[in-house]
Motif scaffolding. Structure first.
Motif: not given
Length: 441
Positions: A84-87, A105-107, A119-120, A126-127
């Motif tokens: 997530y930090k990367m995105f 991230l979810m994909v 994923g949830m 996090i997100a």
């Protein structure tokens, strides 16, 4: 009492029991056992035992705890947070960029887990706090996380497609490959919706301030390394399986061991992380096992009533429906049931009744498996009792109310209906990849 009335009584009793707040497996199992006892006397009580024996003999079911363990290990060890930090850095400068990064991230999480629950959990913990802190609209981002996490049951290694493959007697490898392009199509449509919405209403997804985007290129490139480990895990798991090096169960074991090794290599494999991962894996796995066990018992009663022939007679002879009308009616029934049942229960109860009819109508069962899974994704997010709605409410911060969650899903449900229509109209979207890989092999 006629068999039709018995079937109606069973379904209505199951629905009423669920509305009392009972657990899904309890509602399904009790109704199945009681109905069996009334129909066949003392011998009916043996159906639950027979269902448990059938469950224990499903060798591919070993993949279930291994895939769940892999997803939670990636979450608890912080590897998902690195992604997530990367995105966040690479896409934060765009309007709605962090929402697009969350979908990305979810994909990736979906491609390493096979369930929507992990994923949830990752998206909500996090997100979501970061998106809210950055001024993103709480309704839109709630929908983003729910829609993105639902890809977990479609993108390989989907646990739902594993169970479908066992029931429909279709190769899991082909089902997994069939889910790749439809999953990417839905992810693209979600992203397109976010981009258009944020272009029309920029306040819903503001870009990162300029000072936060001034990160040296070398630092940005360094962050890209966060994607190397997930890619290697996915390749070891899926690549070896598709090439025929590992079986389905061996592939899931490779994924679990790879996730464990990745956490160790990152220096994050502590006893606390391992203990929490095992605890969560056990909880989710047991929930699935109980639901499958109860649904097998319920489905056995229906099968004993001759439900398959009854449905075929009702659709084709009494109502005079054509093949496509029958298919659409089946999908609508899944959407209705999905408001109070999860995908596993629907699959084990209803799929054995529908799949023979689908095959006899001349439809491809690999393609139908993808349609079923997309329909489950839609049903997951459909009020009032969609499975994902309550998962999101349990994990979201207090400022996101249940009404916010309900409002958030409607645009994404509409997008998913469009995606379902596209895959229905163009079966090659699902069938091209498995046909290409397996024919070439």
């Amino acid at each position: 009492m006629s068999y039709e009335m018995i079937a109606f009584t069973m379904f209505s009793s199951m629905m009423m029991t669920m509305l009392t707040g009972q657990r899904v497996f309890a509602a399904i199992g009790v109704v199945g056992v009681v109905a069996a006892a009334f129909l066949w006397g003392n011998g009916g009580f043996e159906m639950a035992f027979a269902a448990s024996m059938k469950l224990m003999k499903w060798y591919p079911l070993l993949t279930l705890p291994l895939f769940i363990f892999m997803g939670y290990m990636l979450s608890e060890s912080g590897i998902a947070e690195d992604l997530y930090k990367m995105f966040h850095v690479w896409m934060g400068g765009l309007r709605g960029g962090l929402a697009l990064g969350t979908l990305g991230l979810m994909v990736i999480i979906s491609a390493m887990n096979g369930l929507s629950v992990a994923g949830m959990a990752i998206g909500a913990t996090i997100a979501l706090p970061e998106l809210l802190r950055r001024g993103y609209d709480k309704t839109m981002v709630s929908g983003v996380i729910q829609a993105g996490s639902s890809l977990g049951i479609l993108v390989p290694p989907s646990v739902v497609l594993v169970l479908y493959g066992m029931i429909a007697r279709q190769p899991v490898g082909q089902l997994w490959l069939a889910g790749v392009f439809p999953g990417l199509l839905l992810a693209f449509l979600f992203s397109l919706y976010v981009v258009i919405r944020c272009k029309i209403q920029p306040h819903l997804g503001p870009a990162l301030p300029k000072e936060e985007r001034n990160i040296p290129l070398a630092e940005k490139l360094k962050l890209l390394r966060a994607g190397i480990l997930p890619f290697m895990i996915f390749f070891l798991m899926m690549g070896l399986f598709v090439m025929g090096v590992t079986s389905l169960v061996e592939s899931s074991a490779v994924g679990a061991i790879s996730a464990l090794a990745a956490a160790w290599w990152k220096g994050r494999l502590t006893w606390n992380v391992f203990d929490k991962t095992v605890e969560q894996t056990l909880g989710i796995s047991c929930m699935f096992m109980w639901i499958i066990l109860a649904a097998l018992c319920f489905g056995a009663v229906f099968d004993g009533l001759g439900a398959v022939k009854a449905i075929e007679y009702l659709f084709l002879e009494k109502w005079g429906l054509g093949p496509w009308e029958v298919l659409i009616l089946m999908q609508i029934s899944y959407l209705i049931m999905g408001t109070f049942l999860d995908d596993t229960a629907m699959l084990v109860i209803v799929a054995p009744l529908y799949i023979p009819l689908v095959g006899s109508l001349g439809f491809d069962l690999i393609w139908y498996g993808v349609l079923y899974t997309i329909t489950c994704q839609i049903a997951y997010m459909t009020p009032p009792f969609g499975y994902n709605l309550f998962l999101m409410r349990a994990m979201a911060p207090p400022e996101i109310t249940l009404m916010d969650i309900y409002k958030s899903v409607f645009p994404f449900v509409a997008v998913m209906v469009v995606g379902l229509a596209i895959v229905t109209a163009f079966p090659e979207i699902a069938l091209w990849l498995p046909q290409h890989v397996y024919v070439r092999g």
